[in-house]
Each structure stands twice: as structure tokens, then as C-alpha cells.
Motif scaffolding. Structure first.
Motif, mmCIF file in Angstrom:
data_model
loop_
_atom_site.group_PDB
_atom_site.id
_atom_site.type_symbol
_atom_site.label_atom_id
_atom_site.label_comp_id
_atom_site.label_asym_id
_atom_site.label_seq_id
_atom_site.Cartn_x
_atom_site.Cartn_y
_atom_site.Cartn_z
ATOM 1 N N GLN A 142 -28.470 -165.136 58.420
ATOM 2 C CA GLN A 142 -29.059 -165.689 57.203
ATOM 3 C C GLN A 142 -28.821 -164.741 56.026
ATOM 4 O O GLN A 142 -28.980 -163.521 56.150
ATOM 5 N N THR A 143 -28.471 -165.316 54.898
ATOM 6 C CA THR A 143 -28.244 -164.534 53.688
ATOM 7 C C THR A 143 -29.551 -163.981 53.142
ATOM 8 O O THR A 143 -30.581 -164.662 53.153
ATOM 9 N N ARG A 144 -29.493 -162.747 52.655
ATOM 10 C CA ARG A 144 -30.573 -162.195 51.844
ATOM 11 C C ARG A 144 -29.915 -161.448 50.699
ATOM 12 O O ARG A 144 -28.891 -160.784 50.871
ATOM 13 N N ALA A 145 -30.494 -161.565 49.523
ATOM 14 C CA ALA A 145 -29.881 -161.005 48.326
ATOM 15 C C ALA A 145 -30.939 -160.411 47.412
ATOM 16 O O ALA A 145 -32.072 -160.912 47.345
ATOM 17 N N PHE A 146 -30.545 -159.361 46.708
ATOM 18 C CA PHE A 146 -31.401 -158.738 45.701
ATOM 19 C C PHE A 146 -30.592 -158.624 44.416
ATOM 20 O O PHE A 146 -29.420 -158.231 44.447
ATOM 21 N N MET A 147 -31.205 -158.980 43.309
ATOM 22 C CA MET A 147 -30.488 -159.039 42.037
ATOM 23 C C MET A 147 -31.274 -158.378 40.909
ATOM 24 O O MET A 147 -32.505 -158.455 40.880
ATOM 25 N N PHE A 148 -30.536 -157.747 40.009
ATOM 26 C CA PHE A 148 -31.084 -157.364 38.707
ATOM 27 C C PHE A 148 -30.498 -158.322 37.693
ATOM 28 O O PHE A 148 -29.277 -158.439 37.563
ATOM 29 N N VAL A 149 -31.367 -159.042 36.981
ATOM 30 C CA VAL A 149 -30.945 -160.137 36.114
ATOM 31 C C VAL A 149 -31.278 -159.809 34.657
ATOM 32 O O VAL A 149 -32.367 -159.302 34.358
ATOM 33 N N LEU A 150 -30.347 -160.131 33.768
ATOM 34 C CA LEU A 150 -30.611 -160.071 32.316
ATOM 35 C C LEU A 150 -30.459 -161.488 31.762
ATOM 36 O O LEU A 150 -29.381 -162.092 31.845
ATOM 37 N N LYS A 151 -31.548 -162.004 31.200
ATOM 38 C CA LYS A 151 -31.558 -163.361 30.657
ATOM 39 C C LYS A 151 -31.597 -163.322 29.139
ATOM 40 O O LYS A 151 -32.308 -162.507 28.549
ATOM 41 N N PHE A 152 -30.864 -164.244 28.532
ATOM 42 C CA PHE A 152 -30.815 -164.377 27.073
ATOM 43 C C PHE A 152 -31.168 -165.815 26.734
ATOM 44 O O PHE A 152 -30.509 -166.763 27.160
#
Length: 258
Positions: free
Chosen positions: A247-257
Motif C-alpha cells: 500500500q502506498t504511503r506518502a508525505f508532502m510539503f505543499v505550497l498553495k497559492f
């Protein structure tokens, strides 16, 4: 490349932090873009740095020997981008859809030569082969069309900032799954499912500027379904037979505009 991406996002985050600190320390600061909170609908885009990995549950017969895991997974860093659609529900809740593309590469290592001991197994006999490095290592490239729908809860604004948390469900389409391929690991082709489902949780702080809203956030995504596609009948149990669940697991740092 991953070191360059990490440095770029780190410098960007540091510069943004110092800039916002300077902005919010100003005693004469003004509340910016107050009207944006009252819009019924709004839109934007995001960029993200990601780390994708697999959560593996190994088969006790083919995937483990003397409590040692015979299959290892190695995550890598990559990036993604997408669009934002927001619908206001009330003063403290928003509904968001954020479709995007995630570019991913993971590495699986199969130290399963010891499965030769099962070659004469009456239920699944096979002819042993000597595993080369090319047989043992699978670099799995994936391109996910990731469509999360998330419910966001946010606190009241403090001048030009507002913390929030969000959670929701994802539909993820793997465009490089190889699920329809008739070849399998015996020919060097690792297969996984195309259509996948996951849940996500996210937290961040929204910063309001004169022309846009900037949101740095951290997100975790965790798949529900088993993504493994079994090797063909007759393929020796060096590869997918060693994995019960993937199973996939993911961690992200996101910048939203926005």
C-alpha cells in the motif's frame, strides 16, 4: 536531483517565514483580502515536494526467513503540482478538491534467493534460477493522477494568518501501473493496480497578502487497497509471491497559492 529539490523548497520556506514574520510584526498592519473568506467559490494552484513509499506486509513463507524480511522498500523524493477548487460551507468549514499530478519513483529489493528451498514444493513446483542484481532490484516509476476531496476546518483569522486542518478521501490513478501487461517480473516488469483509494490528513497556516493567499502545509496520504498485481502462474516465487499486501504511503510539503 532530490537534493536540489530539498534545498529549493527549504530556502523558499525560510524566505517565506522571514518575510511573513516581518509583515506581521508591523504594528500598523492591515487585514488583507478579507473579502476572500466570504467568497462562495475560489480557486488556485499548488506545488509540492513529496516522499512516496510502500507499506509492505510480507508473506510468511516466501517473504520472510527466520523473522528476517526478504523484501525491502526504499522511498525517494520527487515533486508534484495541481489545482485547487474551494467551496465555502460556513465561517469555519470549507470543502476542497485539489486534483494534481505526482511524479514518483520507489525501489524494491528482493533478497529472495533462499526461496529455492521451495522448488520441489508439490503445490507450486518451479525451476530455481540465480538472481542477478537486475532480478533483485525493481525501480518502480509511477505517475499518479491524485484527486483528493477534503473537508477543511479553520480557526478565526489572527490579522493576516489563519491555521487550519483538513482530512478527506483520495482517488488515485497510476498511469504507469503496467497492470494490463502480460509480462511480469520474470521479464523485468513490476505490475501494480491502476485505480487506488486513500485517505489524507493535512495541517498548515494560511497567510494573506495584498494580492493572494499563500498556504504552506504538510500532508500525509495513505492507501486503503492492496496495490500488488500477482505474477503470472508459473513464475518462480521470488517477487510478488513474497508480498501479501502493498500500500502506498506518502508525505508532502505543499505550497498553495490562491
Amino acid at each position: 536531483m532530490k537534493k536540489t529539490l530539498i534545498k529549493t523548497f527549504s530556502l523558499l520556506f525560510l524566505g517565506m517565514f522571514l518575510f511573513t514574520q516581518a509583515q506581521f510584526r508591523n504594528r500598523d498592519r492591515q487585514d488583507r483580502r478579507q473579502e476572500q473568506d466570504s467568497y462562495q467559490y475560489s480557486y488556485g494552484f499548488y506545488l509540492n515536494l513529496n516522499q512516496f513509499d510502500y507499506k509492505l506486509v510480507l508473506d510468511t513463507k516466501y517473504g520472510m526467513e527466520d523473522k528476517v524480511n526478504l523484501v525491502q522498500t526504499k522511498p525517494t523524493y520527487s515533486f508534484g503540482a495541481g489545482l485547487i477548487g474551494r467551496m465555502r460551507l460556513n465561517d469555519n468549514f470549507d470543502l476542497r478538491i485539489e486534483p494534481g499530478l505526482q511524479f514518483v519513483e520507489r525501489e524494491l529489493t528482493f533478497n529472495t534467493q533462499s526461496n529455492d528451498q521451495y522448488a520441489a514444493d508439490a503445490s507450486n513446483p518451479f525451476t530455481p534460477k540465480t538472481l542477478t542484481e537486475a532480478d533483485m532490484v525493481r525501480r518502480v516509476k509511477s505517475t499518479y493522477v491524485d484527486i483528493p476531496i477534503m473537508l477543511e476546518i479553520h480557526a478565526d483569522r489572527w490579522y493576516n494568518s489563519r491555521p487550519y486542518a483538513a482530512a478527506g478521501l483520495n482517488y488515485m490513478v497510476n498511469l504507469q501501473s503496467n497492470s494490463s501487461s502480460t509480462d511480469d517480473n520474470q521479464q523485468g516488469i513490476f505490475r501494480s493496480t491502476t485505480h487506488n483509494f486513500a485517505w489524507s490528513a493535512e495541517a498548515g497556516i494560511q497567510f494573506y497578502f495584498s494580492r493572494f493567499k499563500l498556504t504552506p502545509a504538510f500532508r500525509g496520504t495513505f492507501a486503503f487497497n492492496n496495490e500488488i498485481v500477482a505474477d503470472n502462474a508459473g513464475t518462480p516465487p521470488y517477487w510478488t509471491a513474497a508480498i501479501s499486501t502493498m500500500q502506498t504511503r506518502a508525505f508532502m510539503f505543499v505550497l498553495k497559492f490562491e
